[in-house]
Every structure is written in C-alpha cells, then in structure tokens.
Design a protein around this motif. Structure first.
Motif, PDB file in Angstrom:
ATOM      1  N   PRO A 150       0.620  -1.563  -0.041  1.00  0.00           N
ATOM      2  CA  PRO A 150      -0.189  -0.387  -0.264  1.00  0.00           C
ATOM      3  C   PRO A 150       0.561   0.824   0.166  1.00  0.00           C
ATOM      4  O   PRO A 150       0.305   2.096  -0.404  1.00  0.00           O
ATOM      5  CB  PRO A 150      -0.600  -0.004   1.109  1.00  0.00           C
ATOM      6  CG  PRO A 150      -0.641  -1.513   1.832  1.00  0.00           C
ATOM      7  CD  PRO A 150       0.427  -2.328   0.734  1.00  0.00           C
ATOM      8  N   GLU A 151       1.914   1.066   0.718  1.00  0.00           N
ATOM      9  CA  GLU A 151       3.200   2.065   0.392  1.00  0.00           C
ATOM     10  C   GLU A 151       3.797   2.074  -0.828  1.00  0.00           C
ATOM     11  O   GLU A 151       4.677   3.597  -1.110  1.00  0.00           O
ATOM     12  CB  GLU A 151       3.986   2.337   1.595  1.00  0.00           C
ATOM     13  CG  GLU A 151       3.333   1.636   3.314  1.00  0.00           C
ATOM     14  CD  GLU A 151       2.046   3.239   3.550  1.00  0.00           C
ATOM     15  OE1 GLU A 151       2.266   4.465   3.002  1.00  0.00           O
ATOM     16  OE2 GLU A 151       1.067   2.790   3.088  1.00  0.00           O
ATOM     17  N   TYR A 188       5.647   9.426  -1.645  1.00  0.00           N
ATOM     18  CA  TYR A 188       7.377   9.550  -2.598  1.00  0.00           C
ATOM     19  C   TYR A 188       8.142   9.817  -1.696  1.00  0.00           C
ATOM     20  O   TYR A 188       9.217   9.189  -1.419  1.00  0.00           O
ATOM     21  CB  TYR A 188       6.624  10.546  -4.262  1.00  0.00           C
ATOM     22  CG  TYR A 188       7.063   9.508  -5.226  1.00  0.00           C
ATOM     23  CD1 TYR A 188       8.390   8.337  -5.677  1.00  0.00           C
ATOM     24  CD2 TYR A 188       6.150   9.604  -6.865  1.00  0.00           C
ATOM     25  CE1 TYR A 188       7.643   7.808  -6.882  1.00  0.00           C
ATOM     26  CE2 TYR A 188       5.409   8.622  -7.125  1.00  0.00           C
ATOM     27  CZ  TYR A 188       6.703   7.654  -7.175  1.00  0.00           C
ATOM     28  OH  TYR A 188       6.603   7.319  -9.000  1.00  0.00           O
ATOM     29  N   GLU A 189       7.001  10.629  -1.091  1.00  0.00           N
ATOM     30  CA  GLU A 189       8.015  11.507  -0.047  1.00  0.00           C
ATOM     31  C   GLU A 189       8.591  10.955   1.120  1.00  0.00           C
ATOM     32  O   GLU A 189       9.791  10.696   1.782  1.00  0.00           O
ATOM     33  CB  GLU A 189       7.501  12.872   0.623  1.00  0.00           C
ATOM     34  CG  GLU A 189       7.309  13.940  -0.513  1.00  0.00           C
ATOM     35  CD  GLU A 189       7.834  14.771  -0.732  1.00  0.00           C
ATOM     36  OE1 GLU A 189       9.455  14.915  -0.006  1.00  0.00           O
ATOM     37  OE2 GLU A 189       9.047  14.832  -1.904  1.00  0.00           O
ATOM     38  N   ALA A 190       7.959   9.915   1.361  1.00  0.00           N
ATOM     39  CA  ALA A 190       8.037   8.864   2.711  1.00  0.00           C
ATOM     40  C   ALA A 190       8.423   7.570   2.074  1.00  0.00           C
ATOM     41  O   ALA A 190       9.475   6.671   2.928  1.00  0.00           O
ATOM     42  CB  ALA A 190       6.929   8.377   3.513  1.00  0.00           C
ATOM     43  N   PHE A 191       8.868   7.238   0.921  1.00  0.00           N
ATOM     44  CA  PHE A 191       9.293   6.589   0.227  1.00  0.00           C
ATOM     45  C   PHE A 191      10.960   5.981   0.248  1.00  0.00           C
ATOM     46  O   PHE A 191      11.775   7.249   0.161  1.00  0.00           O
ATOM     47  CB  PHE A 191       9.212   6.144  -1.131  1.00  0.00           C
ATOM     48  CG  PHE A 191       9.580   4.625  -2.052  1.00  0.00           C
ATOM     49  CD1 PHE A 191       8.557   3.158  -1.891  1.00  0.00           C
ATOM     50  CD2 PHE A 191      10.498   4.993  -2.550  1.00  0.00           C
ATOM     51  CE1 PHE A 191       8.860   1.678  -2.438  1.00  0.00           C
ATOM     52  CE2 PHE A 191      11.200   3.791  -3.333  1.00  0.00           C
ATOM     53  CZ  PHE A 191      10.371   2.115  -3.282  1.00  0.00           C
ATOM     54  N   LYS A 192      11.020   5.250   1.018  1.00  0.00           N
ATOM     55  CA  LYS A 192      12.392   4.184   0.079  1.00  0.00           C
ATOM     56  C   LYS A 192      13.013   2.775  -0.557  1.00  0.00           C
ATOM     57  O   LYS A 192      12.190   2.161   0.322  1.00  0.00           O
ATOM     58  CB  LYS A 192      13.221   4.220   2.123  1.00  0.00           C
ATOM     59  CG  LYS A 192      13.084   6.019   2.472  1.00  0.00           C
ATOM     60  CD  LYS A 192      14.127   6.263   4.030  1.00  0.00           C
ATOM     61  CE  LYS A 192      14.068   6.940   4.836  1.00  0.00           C
ATOM     62  NZ  LYS A 192      14.726   6.340   5.821  1.00  0.00           N
ATOM     63  N   PRO A 193      13.569   2.895  -0.723  1.00  0.00           N
ATOM     64  CA  PRO A 193      13.752   1.276  -2.073  1.00  0.00           C
ATOM     65  C   PRO A 193      14.380   0.422  -1.298  1.00  0.00           C
ATOM     66  O   PRO A 193      15.154   1.080   0.405  1.00  0.00           O
ATOM     67  CB  PRO A 193      14.497   1.840  -2.659  1.00  0.00           C
ATOM     68  CG  PRO A 193      15.596   2.963  -2.782  1.00  0.00           C
ATOM     69  CD  PRO A 193      14.385   3.663  -1.540  1.00  0.00           C
ATOM     70  N   ALA A 194      14.540  -0.925  -1.452  1.00  0.00           N
ATOM     71  CA  ALA A 194      15.276  -1.501  -0.470  1.00  0.00           C
ATOM     72  C   ALA A 194      16.024  -1.618  -0.744  1.00  0.00           C
ATOM     73  O   ALA A 194      17.218  -2.342   0.434  1.00  0.00           O
ATOM     74  CB  ALA A 194      14.571  -2.988  -1.038  1.00  0.00           C
TER      75      ALA A 194
END
Length: 215
Positions: A150-151, A188-194
C-alpha cells in the motif's frame, strides 16, 4: 572428526565468500546500468539501456531485477517512439521480461505496477480492439500492486495517470486523477527503496502529471 568439521567450515566460508563477491559484482553492474537513466529522452537511448540490463539478466539468471528493468526500458522505449510499427514489438518484449521477473519473484508490487503499465501499452496500440480486454486486466494488476504494498508510490502514480489520460466516457476523471497523484506525491516523500538498485523511479514524472491535472 575435528578435521572433517574444519574442512566443512572452510568449504562453507569459501562458498559464502564467493556468493558475496558475486553479489557485489551484480550490484556494481546494476548500479552502472542504472546510472543516468533519469536523463534518457529517446526511444533509442531506452533500448540501449534495455540491452545493458539484458546482458546482466543473461549472467544473473536467478535475479529478478535485470528482467524487471528490461521490461521497464522496453515500456519507456514504446512511450518515446514515434514509430507505431515498433509498438507491438516493444509491448511483447516488455511482457516477456516482466513475466520472467514475476516467475523469479512472485507477488511483488513493483512487478504488478509494471504489468499494469504494459497492459496499457496494448490498449494504446488499438484502443477499440484491446480496450475491453486489457482495461480490466490493467485495473486488476494495479489493485493487486496496491494490496501487495500500500505504500508503493508508483501504484498511485500509475492509477492517477490512467485517470488523467483516459477519456471521460471510458472512466477517466481529472479531479480523481489529481487527488490520486497527490497521494502518490506524499508516498514518494516517505518511500525508501530496499537497496540502491531497487525501483525508485517516477517522482519527477508524478510531478509533471500533477501539473497537467491542475490545468
């Protein structure tokens, strides 16, 4: 007995070291292939990038990311191409490689976003013929991507873009598109790729779509 244990320990250590070295080479190769992707502007440039990832995929047969990026590059080559005779080929190659990525890493949100994008390519090739078939498929793929993660901001960006560019009589809605793209922007502001080589694209594109939705 102790000697046997020591040999086994050395074997496991050597195997672990080899796996680590292989992984480092893979990450380095992927990082090199990914560098500058945000500057690509032509179909030819995207095809060149696709070839880079395909070479990695041929060596790293158990890794899903090279196949994913080949499919992504083929999708972008479609988007940038002015040659409609190539559309079918781009869509088919994207489809083939995203299927390989899916087989290696099932139930992955990023893969399902890309699947939905590729279904959209088939609709664009022939809206009247392919719309009824691929429209519902694209929607289901996007919904599954949202359920799986969901994120994931790319899910909402793709949903917003679909609402923005689909004619109103076929379900498009500029107001809903704007709201969905705003949700994507927040995610997008909160997203961090693995990792540094996992999907992390779309933020600038989402901003561009938001500008279009505001007009």
């Amino acid at each position: 007995m102790k000697k046997a244990i020591s040999i086994a320990t050395l074997f496991l250590f050597a195997f672990s070291l080899q796996a680590q070295t292989t992984n480092e080479k893979f990450v380095k190769a992927m990082g090199k292939a990914l560098s500058g992707m945000d500057t690509l502007k032509t179909s030819e440039q995207w095809l060149a990038a696709s070839n880079n990832f395909e070479r990695i995929a041929q060596k790293e047969t158990k890794e899903w990311l090279p196949h994913y990026y080949v499919a992504f590059c083929q999708t972008m080559a479609f988007n940038m191409s002015q040659d409609k005779n190539m559309y079918e080929l781009f869509a088919k190659r994207a489809d083939d490689f995203v299927a390989k990525a899916d087989a290696l890493n099932p139930d992955n949100s990023e893969i399902y976003v890309l699947k939905s994008m590729i279904s959209g390519l088939y609709i664009r090739i022939n809206p009247m013929v392919n719309g009824q078939k691929y429209g519902p498929v694209a929607a289901m793929q996007l919904e599954k991507a949202k359920i799986l993660d969901p994120e994931n901001p790319r899910t909402y960006m793709q949903e917003g873009a679909t609402l923005l560019f689909t004619p109103a009589q076929w379900g498009g809605d500029k107001v809903k598109a704007k709201a969905t793209l705003e949700t994507a922007a927040a995610k997008y502001e909160a997203f961090k790729p693995a990792t540094s080589i996992h999907p992390n694209w779309g933020k600038k594109t989402n901003g561009m779509f938001m500008e279009m939705a505001n007009k």
